[in-house]
Design a protein around this motif. Structure first.
Motif, PDB file in Angstrom:
ATOM      1  N   GLY A  80       0.829  -1.201   0.000  1.00 20.45           N
ATOM      2  CA  GLY A  80       0.000   0.000   0.000  1.00 20.45           C
ATOM      3  C   GLY A  80       0.862   1.249   0.000  1.00 20.45           C
ATOM      4  N   GLY A  81       0.261   2.360  -0.431  1.00 15.73           N
ATOM      5  CA  GLY A  81       0.951   3.641  -0.347  1.00 15.73           C
ATOM      6  C   GLY A  81       2.153   3.798  -1.244  1.00 15.73           C
ATOM      7  N   GLY A 112     -10.729   1.722   0.847  1.00 11.36           N
ATOM      8  CA  GLY A 112      -9.921   2.949   0.885  1.00 11.36           C
ATOM      9  C   GLY A 112      -9.877   3.630  -0.460  1.00 11.36           C
ATOM     10  N   PRO A 113     -11.030   4.089  -0.949  1.00 16.52           N
ATOM     11  CA  PRO A 113     -11.065   4.690  -2.292  1.00 16.52           C
ATOM     12  C   PRO A 113     -10.403   6.063  -2.311  1.00 16.52           C
ATOM     13  N   SER A 114      -9.318   6.214  -3.055  1.00 15.49           N
ATOM     14  CA  SER A 114      -8.620   7.505  -3.117  1.00 15.49           C
ATOM     15  C   SER A 114      -8.844   8.207  -4.446  1.00 15.49           C
ATOM     16  N   THR A 117     -10.745  11.671  -4.725  1.00 16.32           N
ATOM     17  CA  THR A 117      -9.999  12.816  -4.216  1.00 16.32           C
ATOM     18  C   THR A 117      -8.906  13.220  -5.203  1.00 16.32           C
ATOM     19  N   ILE A 118      -8.154  12.233  -5.669  1.00 17.23           N
ATOM     20  CA  ILE A 118      -7.018  12.529  -6.539  1.00 17.23           C
ATOM     21  C   ILE A 118      -7.475  13.181  -7.849  1.00 17.23           C
ATOM     22  N   ALA A 154     -17.456  11.288   3.584  1.00 20.23           N
ATOM     23  CA  ALA A 154     -16.134  10.730   3.287  1.00 20.23           C
ATOM     24  C   ALA A 154     -15.562   9.954   4.453  1.00 20.23           C
ATOM     25  N   LYS A 155     -16.044  10.258   5.672  1.00 19.40           N
ATOM     26  CA  LYS A 155     -15.423   9.553   6.802  1.00 19.40           C
ATOM     27  C   LYS A 155     -16.078   8.213   7.091  1.00 19.40           C
ATOM     28  N   MET A 246       8.729   7.000  -6.096  1.00 11.35           N
ATOM     29  CA  MET A 246       9.457   7.556  -4.937  1.00 11.35           C
ATOM     30  C   MET A 246      10.929   7.179  -4.995  1.00 11.35           C
ATOM     31  N   LEU A 285      10.697  11.103  -6.306  1.00  6.40           N
ATOM     32  CA  LEU A 285       9.758  11.601  -5.304  1.00  6.40           C
ATOM     33  C   LEU A 285       9.736  13.121  -5.389  1.00  6.40           C
ATOM     34  N   PRO A 287       7.473  16.304  -3.863  1.00  2.00           N
ATOM     35  CA  PRO A 287       6.373  16.624  -2.951  1.00  2.00           C
ATOM     36  C   PRO A 287       5.155  17.205  -3.682  1.00  2.00           C
ATOM     37  N   ALA A 293      -2.242  15.552  -5.819  1.00  2.00           N
ATOM     38  CA  ALA A 293      -3.242  14.527  -5.529  1.00  2.00           C
ATOM     39  C   ALA A 293      -4.219  15.025  -4.469  1.00  2.00           C
ATOM     40  N   ASP A 294      -3.697  15.706  -3.442  1.00  2.00           N
ATOM     41  CA  ASP A 294      -4.564  16.241  -2.387  1.00  2.00           C
ATOM     42  C   ASP A 294      -5.530  17.283  -2.945  1.00  2.00           C
TER      43      ASP A 294
END
Lengths: 325, 302
Positions: A80-81, A112-114, A117-118, A154-155, A246, A285, A287, A293-294
């Motif tokens: 993950g991640g 954990g659907p991302s 957001t992305i 979302a939570k 990364m 990588l 930042p 993505a955020d």
């Protein structure tokens, strides 16, 4: 006779978890309906009759829906991640940059659907029509489906066991009105479990064009990625190649590169060699990738001249070449 | 409250004082690294502390590698499965993972829910932990089979379970951390606190701090949700290398000791205590121990 098509209701993903007995052997198991745990289960008769071991009744519908999708690509990683969703999103955006192409992104990470957001569409909802659930469109030629669009907030956590996750994945394939697609990119959760087995089984007849495997350079990640490649071999999925994310970090202040996640055992390159898969490239990588993505914006569009963008585009070109497009 | 149910799991865990579940929702935020550090630091917290680590990430077990126990196997005894001891004959740091059951390390475990559930039940009921002060449980990402199975099987010992949440600072990770928090609330597991991991990276060249995955998000979330903020940990390349067994020559020199453990895992605690993260983590563990002994974690749930 004219059949009136009913809209397929969108499920309430927060309903009570399925009530299968604790030690349910699984409906496809040899022991289905015959194990000790099956005594008293409401579905025992159905399981014991062998009906559940037959082909999934959803398969013909999936095949029909998927017949208008040219390329189906899985994005996988045991770990993950490592950037599966980020890569999926970039791939989607890159394909969709060609206005002639229709692209879809399907997020089968149920817990954990991302992806919403992305892609900057986190507040959207899925709508249902007579031709199926409409994907959420990022732009004209980029449609998206994710469980994230079905949650009241979302939570909220989707606390589902395997069978319910599988049911939703099957619906994503047969009930979503994808239309004609040149590419369907499928983002997966970490690991090698229900979601992965299901997507492979559901798409067996329609055919998966291949999988892109993502890793980061350190051994702890590579261990999981070896397992994922092993999984692909077991189920007969072609590995299109490996991407190392990364990979090295350039300090914005002194411009020197350092390794945050040290490739102590040779990193992705060595792994690709050892396992006989193609190494598609390494993305440094940056930042700003995480920040993009955020904020739900395309890193490729925001920072087209950055080394990471060049690396992404180079990888995507190689992928297209491998697919023969 | 109803009488404590008597199950194989409850019988086995009777001799475990505190059970700490490490969870995050998101993958790759450092659950296994935090679990490992938690285990090492708890073991160091008192000269007699006995700690167990249970890795229920069945399809991606990382704990054996991090504790320097790659390649070890589990033995069967008349009293159950013998865990692998990272500290050899001292036997104060026990570990169990599906990684010890694999023949080849690159072998994939392709299991659906029911098989995972069975494995977790066996881990909880069949492992001969002995007397433990702390059992740290490392979980996979998500809120699915493994998590539900853990909570179900440990229902008889529910009053001794608490959770530590791990997140990285960026929004995408916080979203999943919120889901994980919703899970602990839905299952009434008290949260000891939240750790913000990978918060900033110090350039080894110029010493400048870069926020590779943003910063402060975890602390904000803790404040907003009324959780204890246990602390933030920067990216520590020394720690990454240590847990990754960086030097291949070093990995090769790893010898299996007769009484379990290995030369590397034996030295692990010593080396860990020299990393820049260790003192920060000691502070976290002090808070965890304090919360556990004060039993104040329980009030949050009720």
């Amino acid at each position: 006779m004219l059949a009136v098509q009913q809209p397929v209701p969108i499920p309430d993903v927060l309903s009570v978890p399925s009530n299968a007995p604790e030690h349910c052997p699984g409906t496809e198991s040899e022991l289905a309906g015959k194990a000790d745990a099956c005594a008293g289960c409401a579905n025992q008769e159905i399981c014991a009759s062998g009906q559940t071991k037959g082909p999934d009744p959803a398969l013909p519908f999936i095949r029909q829906r998927m017949s208008s999708v040219k390329r189906k690509i899985l994005v996988l990683s045991g770990k993950g991640g490592v950037g599966k969703s980020t890569f999926t999103a970039q791939l989607g955006w890159a394909f969709a940059a060609d206005e002639q192409l229709q692209t879809g992104i399907m997020d089968v990470d149920i817990c954990g659907p991302s992806i919403p957001t992305i892609l900057g569409i986190a507040s959207e909802q899925v709508h249902s029509s007579s031709s199926g659930w409409s994907p959420v469109y990022v732009q004209d030629n980029l449609g998206v489906m994710s469980v994230g669009f079905m949650l009241p907030s979302a939570k909220d956590a989707v606390m589902w066991r395997g069978p319910k996750k599988n049911g939703l994945i099957s619906q994503f394939l047969k009930d979503v009105d994808w239309g004609e697609l040149d590419y369907l990119v499928i983002d997966t959760p970490p690991g090698t479990s229900d979601e992965h087995l299901s997507i492979v089984q559901f798409l067996k007849e329609s055919g998966i064009d291949g999988a892109v495997v993502i890793t980061t350079p350190q051994e702890v990640a590579l261990q999981d990625v070896r397992r994922e490649i092993d999984f692909c071999r077991k189920v007969g999925i072609r590995v299109l190649g490996l991407v190392e994310n990364m990979s090295g970090f350039v300090c914005p202040s002194c411009k020197n590169e350092s390794q945050i996640f040290k490739p102590s055992t040779g990193g992705g390159r060595r792994l690709a060699q050892d396992m006989g898969v193609d190494f598609l490239g390494a993305v440094p990588l940056d930042p700003r990738i995480g920040k993009s993505a955020d904020y739900g914006v395309s890193f490729l569009d925001e920072y087209p001249d950055s080394p990471a963008s060049t690396a992404y585009l180079d990888i995507i070109d190689k992928l297209k070449a491998k697919l023969g497009d | 409250m109803a009488a404590v149910e008597d199950t194989p799991v409850s019988r086995r865990l009777r001799s475990v004082k505190h059970i700490i579940i490490v969870c995050s929702g998101k993958g790759g935020v450092g659950k296994s690294s935090v679990s490992t550090q938690l285990a090492l630091s708890l073991r160091a917290s008192s000269p007699t502390a006995r700690v167990g680590v249970l890795d229920v990430d069945l399809t991606g077990p990382s704990i054996p590698r991090m504790l320097g126990l790659d390649g070890h196997a589990v033995h069967q005894s008349s009293d159950g499965w013998v865990p692998v001891y990272a500290d050899g004959s001292e036997a104060r740091l026990a570990c169990m993972s599906v990684g010890f059951l694999l023949k080849r390390r690159e072998e994939s475990i392709v299991w659906r829910g029911p098989k995972k559930n069975g494995m977790i039940r066996q881990f909880l009921s069949d492992v001969r932990w002995g007397e433990l002060d702390y059992l740290v449980i490392d979980t996979p990402p998500g809120t699915s089979d493994e998590h539900l199975s853990l909570v179900e099987h440990m229902a008889p010992v529910h009053s001794r379970i608490s959770a530590v949440l791990v997140t990285t600072p960026q929004a995408v990770a916080l979203l999943d951390a919120m889901k994980c928090l919703s899970f602990t609330r839905a299952t009434s597991i008290p949260v000891l606190g939240l750790i913000e991991n990978m918060s900033g990276y110090v350039c080894p060249c110029c010493g400048d701090i870069s926020n590779v995955f943003s910063t402060g998000g975890g602390e904000e979330m803790a404040k907003r949700e009324g959780l204890r903020f246990l602390g933030s940990l920067p990216v520590d390349t020394e720690l990454v290398s240590l847990l990754d067994a960086a030097d291949p020559a070093d990995a090769q020199s790893t010898q299996v000791l007769e009484d379990g453990g290995s030369v590397r895992s034996f030295r692990l605690l010593e080396q860990y205590q020299k990393t820049p993260t260790a003192p920060l983590f000691k502070n976290i563990v002090d808070q965890v121990v304090h919360a556990l002994t004060a039993g104040e974690g329980r009030t949050e749930a009720s």
